[in-house]
Motif scaffolding. Structure first.
Motif, short mmCIF file in Angstrom:
data_model
loop_
_atom_site.label_atom_id
_atom_site.label_comp_id
_atom_site.label_asym_id
_atom_site.label_seq_id
_atom_site.Cartn_x
_atom_site.Cartn_y
_atom_site.Cartn_z
N LEU A 351 40.14 35.93 73.23
CA LEU A 351 39.70 34.54 73.13
C LEU A 351 39.88 33.87 74.47
N GLY A 355 40.04 28.68 72.96
CA GLY A 355 40.16 29.20 71.61
C GLY A 355 38.90 29.81 71.06
N THR A 505 36.00 35.93 66.11
CA THR A 505 37.00 36.83 66.68
C THR A 505 36.39 38.21 66.81
#
Length: 549
Positions: A351, A355, A505
């Motif tokens: 990341l 974020g 992610t």
């Protein structure tokens, strides 16, 4: 009796098997003839720009010329950006359009010949007595000059009976341009002598080398001289021995690889135009490097070229191999360097600091999971660096950037359509940004319909026009016009029958791994909506920022 439109369709279908477009008043009779009287396949797109883009992608993926079609007026003007791209990228295709009646323009007609000419495309207008012959001339022009052509059918001619379709000769394709004359022979001798005595020889191949079929000859030349090799962005995979290949030159190149290029003492360029991006804005070669170029252009295309041969890349490479007479170097340069280490890119973080997903690590992970037999099509935008840096491809016709020649965005989704029809055995992978993806969103449905389970898309979604933020936001200009509210592309995909996955992610990419293992005939088109950080700037963009600042 066959109509004028049928004459066009039947003659065109002898040489073109795929037609893409949107039906309207101006091309209704033409499309009826394509559907009912020929074996050519018609694939509908939802925006007329997509007709040209799909035909463009079809040629880039297969080397086979295709056709687009639209109605007159507004339908035709919708094709102009894509037509300009095909002109500047030297892609042959035929755009069949309706046009104003022979009696004169109506209030909604525009001067289509002038508009096409303004972007570099010639128009051929058919009549009742010459439709078949004019169609052949248009195809021949496209193939000879490697450009799109417009084939216009006047509105009041389209449905006229024209008798039996006459036999028409096949289009002539010019022979490869052989090096001719004392100057060309002398320059080839000079290049051969330079390579023979070079300590650090380097060969660069472009799309022109691929189109000429020069890959095998360039491989022989590299082996004979012990040269390291690399390609332009549109020539990726042209050299057969990948263990000695430095990858793409310019802003997509790895820093270590580009450092090696600057140590070359002799560089020979085949079929690459040496534009500012390939040349790293003039810094690809060191001042002491002797640079030679082989191209079909009338003259050298960069000031750093010291010797030029106007010739087909394959014929020139074969002539050089013949002059050199086999292996020359007992301790070739390429054996003394660590090519794999030089080609390495920054792996990135899982990341970014904000974020959101780091596009570098996402690109690297996607490369590990993509189907091996793939064709990558790319829209334009900041994101183009990620696929070009991290996703290897086997040959130049398996990675195409449609829109970059004209510096446009919004041509991604219909590119899938053309590539899917051209390469039915491969998985077509679109890489697009959110800006270009929204601009062409009408043809998301076309891409899903045409490719089905043999298609997927990666949307690099940073909620912005990233290139503009990087170039102008950093200069302090107002960023409001550069920002896009975050769009749910996964939901867009689901609405037209695709499987959409939001990727926040690296673990979310596991779905790509399982999708790749599934049967393409039963799986759905996969759309990966990557929520990436806009703070990670691609190296090629950093180069542009440096030059423009």
């Amino acid at each position: 009796m066959p109509t004028v439109s049928a004459h066009v369709a039947l003659t065109l279908a002898q040489h073109i098997d795929s037609v893409f477009g949107v039906m309207g008043n101006g091309n209704a009779y033409f499309l009826d003839a394509i559907e009912t009287q020929t074996d050519a396949s018609f694939t509908a797109v939802r925006h007329e720009q997509g007709a040209v883009v799909a035909a463009d992608a079809h040629f880039r993926a297969s080397g086979r010329i295709a056709a687009g079609t639209s109605t007159y007026g507004a339908g035709f003007t919708n094709t102009l950006t894509a037509l300009a791209e095909a002109v500047q990228a030297h892609v042959p295709l035929v755009l069949v359009v309706g046009d104003e009646p022979t009696s004169g323009p109506r209030p909604w007609d525009v001067d289509q010949i002038a508009l096409a000419s303004a972007v570099g495309a010639r128009t051929y207008t058919v009549g009742r007595a010459d439709a078949a012959a004019t169609t052949i001339i248009a195809i021949e022009h496209a193939l000879t000059y490697r450009v799109p052509v417009v084939l216009a059918i006047p509105y009041d001619v389209a449905a006229l009976e024209a008798g039996e379709v006459p036999a028409a000769p096949s289009p002539r394709v010019p022979a490869p341009l052989a090096p001719r004359g004392e100057f060309a022979d002398g320059m080839l001798d000079e290049i051969a002598d330079a390579l023979r005595t070079a300590r650090r020889p380097f060969l660069l191949g472009g799309r022109g080398a691929w189109l000429s079929g020069a890959g095998a000859a360039l491989g022989e030349l590299a082996a004979a001289t012990g040269a390291l090799t690399a390609s332009s962005a549109l020539g990726r995979g042209i050299f057969p021995e990948t263990q000695y290949d430095l990858g793409v030159t310019g802003g997509f190149g790895a820093d270590g690889a580009m450092d090696l290029v600057r140590t070359a003492d002799v560089a020979v360029v085949f079929g690459a135009s040496l534009n500012q991006f390939t040349m790293r804005f003039g810094e690809l070669f060191a001042p002491g490097t002797r640079v030679f170029q082989v191209d079909i252009a009338p003259a050298a295309t960069h000031a750093h070229v010291g010797g030029f041969v106007r010739a087909d890349a394959r014929l020139a490479a074969e002539a050089l191999v013949s002059r050199l007479g086999g292996s020359l170097s007992s301790s070739p340069w390429r054996e003394s360097v660590d090519v794999a280490a030089a080609r390495a890119y920054d792996a990135g973080d899982d990341l970014a600091a904000d974020g959101r997903l780091d596009p570098r690590s996402a690109a690297r992970r996607i490369a590990e999971l993509l189907p091996e037999n793939r064709v990558v099509v790319s829209d334009g935008g900041h994101f183009i660096g990620w696929a070009n840096m991290y996703w290897p491809v086997a040959a130049p016709d398996r990675m195409m950037m449609i829109g970059t020649a004209f510096q446009s965005i919004g041509q991604g989704w219909p590119s899938v359509v053309g590539a899917a029809l051209a390469r039915r055995e491969s998985t077509v992978v679109l890489t697009s940004g959110d800006g270009g993806g929204l601009m062409a969103i009408a043809d998301l449905e076309s891409a899903v319909r045409a490719a089905g389970g043999r298609g997927m898309a990666v949307v690099w979604n940073d909620a912005a026009y990233g290139a503009e933020v990087n170039l102008y936001g950093l200069k302090g200009l107002a960023e409001g016009p550069m920002r896009i509210p975050e769009v749910d592309f996964a939901a867009f995909g689901a609405a037209v029958g695709a499987e959409g996955v939001v990727v926040r992610t690296l673990a979310d990419l596991d779905r790509l791994e399982s999708w790749t293992a599934e049967d393409p005939s039963t799986r759905r088109f996969l759309l990966l909506d990557l929520r990436i950080s806009g703070d990670v700037i691609a190296p090629y963009q950093q180069e542009i920022i440096r030059v423009n600042s």
